[in-house]
Design a protein around this motif. Structure first.
Motif, mmCIF file in Angstrom:
data_model
loop_
_atom_site.group_PDB
_atom_site.id
_atom_site.type_symbol
_atom_site.label_atom_id
_atom_site.label_comp_id
_atom_site.label_asym_id
_atom_site.label_seq_id
_atom_site.Cartn_x
_atom_site.Cartn_y
_atom_site.Cartn_z
ATOM 1 N N SER A 1 0.745 -3.528 0.622
ATOM 2 C CA SER A 1 0.420 -2.496 -0.366
ATOM 3 C C SER A 1 0.885 -2.943 -1.752
ATOM 4 O O SER A 1 1.707 -3.878 -1.895
ATOM 5 C CB SER A 1 1.113 -1.181 0.001
ATOM 6 O OG SER A 1 2.518 -1.319 -0.197
ATOM 7 N N PHE A 2 0.388 -2.272 -2.755
ATOM 8 C CA PHE A 2 0.802 -2.553 -4.135
ATOM 9 C C PHE A 2 2.315 -2.433 -4.264
ATOM 10 O O PHE A 2 2.953 -3.299 -4.880
ATOM 11 C CB PHE A 2 0.110 -1.581 -5.098
ATOM 12 C CG PHE A 2 0.441 -1.812 -6.550
ATOM 13 C CD1 PHE A 2 -0.354 -2.639 -7.321
ATOM 14 C CD2 PHE A 2 1.566 -1.228 -7.128
ATOM 15 C CE1 PHE A 2 -0.042 -2.873 -8.658
ATOM 16 C CE2 PHE A 2 1.876 -1.470 -8.462
ATOM 17 C CZ PHE A 2 1.072 -2.280 -9.224
ATOM 18 N N ASP A 3 2.901 -1.395 -3.697
ATOM 19 C CA ASP A 3 4.330 -1.158 -3.865
ATOM 20 C C ASP A 3 5.184 -2.246 -3.233
ATOM 21 O O ASP A 3 6.301 -2.505 -3.678
ATOM 22 C CB ASP A 3 4.726 0.204 -3.276
ATOM 23 C CG ASP A 3 4.177 1.361 -4.103
ATOM 24 O OD1 ASP A 3 3.858 1.139 -5.288
ATOM 25 O OD2 ASP A 3 4.055 2.463 -3.549
ATOM 26 N N VAL A 4 4.684 -2.891 -2.205
ATOM 27 C CA VAL A 4 5.427 -3.977 -1.564
ATOM 28 C C VAL A 4 5.258 -5.287 -2.316
ATOM 29 O O VAL A 4 6.208 -6.041 -2.531
ATOM 30 C CB VAL A 4 4.973 -4.151 -0.096
ATOM 31 C CG1 VAL A 4 5.586 -5.396 0.525
ATOM 32 C CG2 VAL A 4 5.320 -2.917 0.726
ATOM 33 N N CYS A 40 3.972 -5.807 -5.528
ATOM 34 C CA CYS A 40 3.900 -5.821 -6.994
ATOM 35 C C CYS A 40 5.055 -5.068 -7.626
ATOM 36 O O CYS A 40 5.649 -4.168 -7.021
ATOM 37 C CB CYS A 40 2.586 -5.164 -7.443
ATOM 38 S SG CYS A 40 1.120 -5.869 -6.677
ATOM 39 N N SER A 41 5.322 -5.420 -8.868
ATOM 40 C CA SER A 41 6.297 -4.702 -9.687
ATOM 41 C C SER A 41 5.655 -4.406 -11.031
ATOM 42 O O SER A 41 4.948 -5.236 -11.585
ATOM 43 C CB SER A 41 7.557 -5.547 -9.919
ATOM 44 O OG SER A 41 8.183 -5.866 -8.706
ATOM 45 N N LEU A 42 5.900 -3.220 -11.528
ATOM 46 C CA LEU A 42 5.481 -2.851 -12.883
ATOM 47 C C LEU A 42 6.740 -2.746 -13.723
ATOM 48 O O LEU A 42 7.589 -1.899 -13.484
ATOM 49 C CB LEU A 42 4.751 -1.515 -12.871
ATOM 50 C CG LEU A 42 3.320 -1.503 -12.354
ATOM 51 C CD1 LEU A 42 2.800 -0.065 -12.226
ATOM 52 C CD2 LEU A 42 2.405 -2.301 -13.268
#
Length: 197
Positions: free
Chosen positions: A189-192, A194-196
């Motif tokens: 998933s994006f949360d796993v 990626c980092s913003l």
């Protein structure tokens, strides 16, 4: 909101595209191979280094040279694919910079004698070009089966005996048999992934 054409393009390149393990008995022509490279070459590389080198194995004789280097699980799918591409990279890519990067007249000197920089630049950008090859093939209506599972030294000895060009990965290309596609595996998933910040 994406229009229908954009959504269809994204499906073709990513969402419904799959890695193939089996192939239909349908040839890939020389013209298709040339068109494939003609798209691939436009993908960006740092300083336009373009280190990837592609060996398109199409004949039984050419594939026979590759077979001793393959893991057992990769043999049948490679034999039945219309094309198996050796995606390699040239560690002396910088010798072509006067033509490829002409506005920087001494670009070669950035790399001369710097083996770690040469290797990392060639491998990184050659890997990018291998990914462009996959996307270009999908855009042209072809299917791909990228592979590890081979003895790189045996491939290098057989196909690149000079030592400057090295294999990165292999990619079978043709028209995939939908009956031999594995179930799609999960993705992060994006949360796993990626980092913003």
């Amino acid at each position: 909101m994406l229009n229908t054409q954009s959504a269809s393009t994204l499906d073709t390149l990513f969402r419904t595209a799959r890695s193939h393990n089996g192939w239909l008995d349908k040839p890939v022509t020389d013209e298709q191979v040339r068109a494939l490279y003609d798209l691939t070459k436009y993908g960006p590389t740092s300083m336009n280094t373009s280190p990837a080198r592609f060996v398109f194995l199409r004949t039984p004789e050419a594939k026979a040279r590759l077979l001793p280097a393959l893991a057992p699980g990769n043999i049948d799918k490679t034999l039945t694919a219309p094309v198996c591409v050796i995606v390699a990279y040239d560690r002396r890519f910088y010798n072509r910079l006067p033509a490829l990067f002409p506005h920087h007249s001494d670009a070669r000197t950035i790399f001369d004698g710097k083996e770690d920089l040469i290797e990392s630049t060639a491998f990184r950008n050659g890997s990018l070009q291998g990914a462009y090859l996959i996307l270009a093939a999908r855009a042209l209506g072809l299917d791909c089966g990228p592979m590890s599972g081979f003895d790189p030294q045996r491939i290098n000895d057989e196909f690149f005996p000079g030592g400057d060009v090295k294999v990165n990965f292999l990619c079978n290309i043709g028209y995939g048999d939908p009956g031999k596609v594995f179930e799609r595996l999960p993705r992060l998933s994006f949360d796993v992934a990626c980092s913003l910040l």
